[in-house]
Design a protein around this motif. Sequence first.
Motif, short mmCIF file in Angstrom:
data_model
loop_
_atom_site.label_atom_id
_atom_site.label_comp_id
_atom_site.label_asym_id
_atom_site.label_seq_id
_atom_site.Cartn_x
_atom_site.Cartn_y
_atom_site.Cartn_z
N GLU A 154 0.33 -1.39 -0.07
CA GLU A 154 0.29 -0.36 0.17
C GLU A 154 0.61 1.62 0.41
O GLU A 154 0.58 2.23 -0.52
N GLY A 159 3.92 1.44 -0.98
CA GLY A 159 4.55 1.25 -2.10
C GLY A 159 3.91 2.02 -2.77
O GLY A 159 4.79 3.03 -3.83
N LEU A 160 2.63 1.42 -3.27
CA LEU A 160 1.88 2.39 -4.18
C LEU A 160 1.20 3.63 -4.14
O LEU A 160 1.22 4.31 -5.28
N ALA A 161 1.24 3.89 -2.92
CA ALA A 161 1.23 5.67 -2.47
C ALA A 161 2.59 6.75 -2.41
O ALA A 161 2.67 7.81 -2.66
N GLY A 162 3.80 5.76 -3.46
CA GLY A 162 4.81 6.89 -4.03
C GLY A 162 5.59 6.77 -2.80
O GLY A 162 7.14 7.49 -2.83
N PHE A 163 5.99 5.86 -1.81
CA PHE A 163 6.75 6.07 -0.25
C PHE A 163 7.82 4.48 -0.39
O PHE A 163 7.98 4.00 -1.03
N VAL A 164 9.35 4.57 -0.37
CA VAL A 164 10.42 3.49 -0.45
C VAL A 164 10.18 3.35 1.00
O VAL A 164 9.62 3.78 1.80
#
Length: 83
Positions: free
Chosen positions: A10, A12-17
Amino acid sequence: MPQMRSLARELGLAGFVVLTPVDAEDAPTPEQKATLDALHRHKIDLADRVLVVNPGGYVGESTAAEIAYARAAGRRVDFTDPR
């Protein structure tokens, strides 16, 4: 681990590493445990924030040590479940 994998996906798909712990299926040997502990501390050093997945508010001994390490390093520590 299932909740950690789901949350990692979730985020990762939101752009977090996302740096997650290694999923050791069996109990690690003492040498492997020491290696994993060092690896987890290094991941904390790389992180801006630590999100502790703690279903039901539970935090084990190793996780408590990692939380203390993260706080001492000035990292923000949040929890999925209130303690």
